[in-house]
Scaffold this motif. Sequence first.
Motif, mmCIF file in Angstrom:
data_model
loop_
_atom_site.group_PDB
_atom_site.id
_atom_site.type_symbol
_atom_site.label_atom_id
_atom_site.label_comp_id
_atom_site.label_asym_id
_atom_site.label_seq_id
_atom_site.Cartn_x
_atom_site.Cartn_y
_atom_site.Cartn_z
ATOM 1 N N UNK A 126 15.427 17.865 29.835
ATOM 2 C CA UNK A 126 15.367 19.270 29.402
ATOM 3 C C UNK A 126 16.456 20.092 30.101
ATOM 4 N N UNK A 164 19.874 19.242 28.781
ATOM 5 C CA UNK A 164 20.127 19.891 27.491
ATOM 6 C C UNK A 164 20.532 21.351 27.680
ATOM 7 N N UNK A 212 24.097 21.838 28.790
ATOM 8 C CA UNK A 212 25.218 21.627 27.858
ATOM 9 C C UNK A 212 25.844 22.949 27.435
ATOM 10 N N UNK A 270 25.080 24.482 24.835
ATOM 11 C CA UNK A 270 24.950 24.609 23.371
ATOM 12 C C UNK A 270 23.533 24.304 22.911
ATOM 13 N N UNK A 271 22.576 24.482 23.806
ATOM 14 C CA UNK A 271 21.167 24.510 23.405
ATOM 15 C C UNK A 271 20.999 25.855 22.699
ATOM 16 N N UNK A 272 21.092 25.855 21.367
ATOM 17 C CA UNK A 272 21.242 27.107 20.622
ATOM 18 C C UNK A 272 20.144 28.113 20.932
ATOM 19 N N UNK A 273 18.923 27.611 21.130
ATOM 20 C CA UNK A 273 17.812 28.527 21.368
ATOM 21 C C UNK A 273 17.923 29.206 22.734
ATOM 22 N N UNK A 286 9.933 30.837 20.118
ATOM 23 C CA UNK A 286 10.688 29.819 20.847
ATOM 24 C C UNK A 286 10.443 29.948 22.351
ATOM 25 N N UNK A 311 25.609 19.241 14.751
ATOM 26 C CA UNK A 311 25.955 20.568 15.251
ATOM 27 C C UNK A 311 24.753 21.226 15.938
ATOM 28 N N UNK A 312 23.657 21.345 15.191
ATOM 29 C CA UNK A 312 22.493 22.061 15.734
ATOM 30 C C UNK A 312 21.870 21.283 16.898
ATOM 31 N N UNK A 341 23.416 18.919 18.790
ATOM 32 C CA UNK A 341 24.407 18.295 19.674
ATOM 33 C C UNK A 341 23.957 18.280 21.124
ATOM 34 N N UNK A 342 23.254 19.325 21.548
ATOM 35 C CA UNK A 342 22.826 19.394 22.956
ATOM 36 C C UNK A 342 21.786 18.324 23.267
ATOM 37 N N UNK A 343 20.939 18.026 22.291
ATOM 38 C CA UNK A 343 19.937 16.981 22.518
ATOM 39 C C UNK A 343 20.587 15.602 22.492
ATOM 40 N N UNK A 347 23.489 14.932 23.409
ATOM 41 C CA UNK A 347 24.177 14.764 24.690
ATOM 42 C C UNK A 347 23.198 14.488 25.831
ATOM 43 N N UNK A 364 12.801 19.990 22.188
ATOM 44 C CA UNK A 364 14.241 19.914 22.389
ATOM 45 C C UNK A 364 14.994 19.825 21.062
ATOM 46 N N UNK A 404 13.199 23.922 18.493
ATOM 47 C CA UNK A 404 13.529 25.281 18.953
ATOM 48 C C UNK A 404 14.929 25.674 18.481
ATOM 49 N N UNK A 405 15.817 24.691 18.421
ATOM 50 C CA UNK A 405 17.178 25.001 17.980
ATOM 51 C C UNK A 405 17.246 25.197 16.466
ATOM 52 N N UNK A 424 14.837 26.566 14.851
ATOM 53 C CA UNK A 424 14.275 27.915 14.712
ATOM 54 C C UNK A 424 15.350 28.968 14.966
ATOM 55 N N UNK A 425 16.162 28.710 15.972
ATOM 56 C CA UNK A 425 17.227 29.656 16.315
ATOM 57 C C UNK A 425 18.241 29.773 15.171
ATOM 58 N N UNK A 426 18.641 28.632 14.615
ATOM 59 C CA UNK A 426 19.613 28.667 13.520
ATOM 60 C C UNK A 426 18.995 29.337 12.297
ATOM 61 N N UNK A 447 16.873 31.757 12.374
ATOM 62 C CA UNK A 447 16.930 33.203 12.624
ATOM 63 C C UNK A 447 18.341 33.742 12.355
ATOM 64 N N UNK A 448 19.335 32.993 12.817
ATOM 65 C CA UNK A 448 20.714 33.439 12.578
ATOM 66 C C UNK A 448 21.025 33.476 11.086
#
Lengths: 164, 431
Positions: free
Chosen positions: A73, A76, A79, A81-84, A159, B217-218, B220-222, B224, B361, B364-365, B367-369, B371-372
Amino acid sequence: MTTATLERSTLSDTAVEQFLYLEARLQDEHRYDEWEALWASEDTLYWVPRRQDADPAREVSYIYDNRARLASRIRQLNTGVRHSQAPKSSLRRLISNIEISRNGDDVEVQSNFILIESRRANLTTWAGRTTHMLAPAENGFRIKRKTVVLVNCAEAIDNLAFLV
Amino acid sequence: MATAPQIQSVIDYRHLVQDGRLHGSLYTSPQIFADEMEQIFHRGWSFVAHDSEIPNTGDFVVRRVGTQSLIAVRSKDGEVHVFYNRCPHRGATLCQTSSGHRSRIACPYHAWTFALDGRLIGLPDEAAYPADFSKADAGLTPVARMDSYGGFIFVNLIPNELTLREHLGHATELIDALLGLSPTGRIQLSAGWMKHKMRSNWKMIVENQVDGYHAPMVHGSLIAANRTFATVRDRKPTSPTRVRDFGMGHSDIDHASDYRAAGDRLFRWTGGIDPERLPGYVKAMNDAYGPEDARRRLIEGPPHSMLFPNLSLAEMNIMVIEPVSPQHSIQYTIPVFLEGADDLNARTLRRCEGAMGPAGMLIADDAEIGELTQMGVANLEPEWIILSRGMGKEEVLANGVKLAGLMDETSQRGFWTHYREVMAASQEVSQ
């Protein structure tokens, strides 16, 4: 109780409180690595249940991180770029109603929190009861177990990608 | 300059939903949202609950379908009933909690009391009602139609022409694929639902559930941070994975084609568990289906699908989409426990928590996208959303199912084609 033990107890309670405030500040300021360093190195549990008195062996939790998953966690979040959490939420929390009990060297601390999250135009209130199991360590404590029961855990929640 | 649709005008859905492009107002207009609640959620079949959520007499759940609050309850004869969550007397809400157990249903207002099959069995001072008052006419109101497939219970509030089987069409094979991972053919949705506030239109969640394009893209953080989330790894344009349009608005991402292409390794869909760590489950599958068929099932894994309009069989999770307003939805998520697979279920539970829900992990991302995207489409220009990726290149099977590449928007177009038919057809009838 002698004066000496009273003082030690008082100091120790203060140290516990200071530890909670330190943890809160690291979480509020997204200092992920420093927060992770507060945890013991193994056999830890970071638990955010979906209802009070849940059985985590049978029921799904929002977070049920062992040490490896906690590290994942944090990786992540790191990084960037954890968008949330990119951009990061602006956070400040208050911790109060602290109750401390001891079992040998281990310390169990219960506390309430109110957390305000500012994200875009939204101001979100979070609140709950936290139970920490702390073990004494060099320069203070290490977290062995942390349980956060949100007051609205049984309802739909936003979130929860920041550190609660 | 584009203008938002005028309230009270008749909306031309055949214009707003075109092949390969969509009008932005579909995600923002209150009138369109109101139309959808009626035409899609009330006049069509929607998922309401799974049989395993209410295993015992008196177990109930409360669910929203469209704008309606419904109680699904199991009565003494073992039957499931779905009632409107409203007292026939003066209209009070009967069940306030999202689930529970009761021997009868009593209204908190005047203590009218109902049997689990809906009959009115008691009310204070019944003698004060006029002579023509009959308890038999004052029971709970059941939904117009209810049917189930594989334990998935669906309701249709305003009766339409379709049977549930006709509505599900080819999508029954998706449900079969999930149930077929259990040695008994049954699943248990007993772990509780995570409820996640989404600041986006319900259709964006539908589209994202079967979008094979966004993962690198959405997520990518996971990717990684944690490489064990198998389907997130499946992200190359050259992947053998197909997206499929099943018709009737149902679609999926068929990861099984990738798993098959990768050879005969079992359990890639679990993130790659060594089969030797699940001896009980593997043996039960072999016993139930024979080694060869069991092997196929354990290679191919569960479906990653979206059943029109609100049910997603999302690998080892079930997700349900509840529209709240044009800009808000609630996403429900529960891990799928397979009957006869306790050793796998424990892992499924932990895996669901890692990926799904408000702290997940993965989700949540999303959900964020979402919202955007919701914020973005509030802008009136550019008017249209582009949804033409892979269009015209689909392979069409003899049964009408369309196949395309992992990153093609064939799955979303399948949803929208059906949406357009449902929304336009019912409006043409009413004109």
